[in-house]
Design a protein around this motif. Structure first.
Motif, mmCIF file in Angstrom:
data_model
loop_
_atom_site.group_PDB
_atom_site.id
_atom_site.type_symbol
_atom_site.label_atom_id
_atom_site.label_comp_id
_atom_site.label_asym_id
_atom_site.label_seq_id
_atom_site.Cartn_x
_atom_site.Cartn_y
_atom_site.Cartn_z
ATOM 1 N N UNK A 1 0.807 -1.218 0.000
ATOM 2 C CA UNK A 1 0.000 0.000 0.000
ATOM 3 C C UNK A 1 0.841 1.269 0.000
ATOM 4 N N UNK A 2 2.150 1.123 -0.053
ATOM 5 C CA UNK A 2 3.018 2.287 -0.142
ATOM 6 C C UNK A 2 2.769 2.996 -1.480
ATOM 7 N N UNK A 3 2.583 4.314 -1.482
ATOM 8 C CA UNK A 3 2.299 5.023 -2.744
ATOM 9 C C UNK A 3 3.338 4.774 -3.833
ATOM 10 N N UNK A 4 4.614 4.672 -3.445
ATOM 11 C CA UNK A 4 5.654 4.431 -4.449
ATOM 12 C C UNK A 4 5.517 3.035 -5.056
ATOM 13 N N UNK A 5 5.199 2.048 -4.224
ATOM 14 C CA UNK A 5 4.992 0.683 -4.715
ATOM 15 C C UNK A 5 3.763 0.635 -5.616
ATOM 16 N N UNK A 6 2.691 1.262 -5.183
ATOM 17 C CA UNK A 6 1.475 1.285 -6.005
ATOM 18 C C UNK A 6 1.734 1.935 -7.356
#
Length: 218
Positions: free
Chosen positions: A108-113
């Motif tokens: 759920x990390x924005x960078x991962x998403x």
């Protein structure tokens, strides 16, 4: 034997299989790599991979990499397909394979998403498997974030819907099954596919969600 009696027998076997973990669920491997999956669900996975023919599988919850390695092997036999798998932990012992890309970070990390969405956008057919943190709030957030990259006719699979008393680990508290119920109350473009539970013993009951619509052609 009536349907209730059948279910009682199935639930009893399910609990026995789950509880004898050192003999059963924690004692499985794929080509020497530890894999924490019900073998009957893995059989269903290979059927879905062949039928849906995804260019990309996105998996959250890598663990030792066994399921990613399994799917990469199926893709080898098919001649195409890749796995992008996400986990908060980094593990240098995971298997290397040309069809597997490991991503370290919270699902759920924005960078991962952003990375996942960018990769998914490059592919015609995408299938998603959610198997990270099993608490209801986390799974529900994953469902809402990852459902949009699943292509019509493909699947969003929520693993371990069997916990919190369905029928194992009654003490767990709200988990994947409860998250699926909340998600489906609003998501009109996903429907459970009971045909994926044909072997009766599954850790993902109610969690094989097909996105309705016309499958992408190849």
């Amino acid at each position: 034997m009536g349907s209730n009696a059948h279910q009682d027998v199935l639930d009893a076997f399910h609990r026995l299989y789950y509880d004898l973990r050192e003999r059963t669920r924690e004692n499985n491997s794929w080509l020497g790599v530890k894999i924490w999956k019900c073998p009957l669900d893995l059989w269903v996975y290979q059927e879905l991979l062949y039928r849906v023919r995804p260019d990309l599988v996105v998996e959250t919850g890598t663990y030792k990499g066994g399921s990613a390695y399994f799917m990469a092997g199926i893709f080898d036999l098919m001649g195409y397909g890749r796995v992008l798998t996400v986990d908060v932990d980094e593990d240098g012992d995971r298997p290397e394979h040309d069809r597997i890309e490991y991503v370290t970070g919270s699902s759920l990390d924005p960078a991962v998403l952003a990375q996942v969405r960018e990769e998914a956008a490059r592919n015609k057919t995408v299938l998603v498997i959610l198997d990270s943190d099993h608490h209801c709030d986390h799974v529900l957030a994953e469902l809402r974030e990852y459902s949009g990259i699943v292509t019509p006719g493909s699947y969003l699979i929520v693993e371990d819907t069997n916990i919190n008393g369905h029928p194992v680990r009654a003490e767990y508290g709200p988990g994947p099954r409860e998250a699926v119920d909340i998600f489906l109350a609003d998501a009109r473009d996903f429907v459970p596919d009971a045909a994926c539970e044909k072997f009766l013993l599954t850790w993902n009951a109610g969690g094989y969600l097909r996105r309705v619509g016309r499958p992408a052609g190849r």
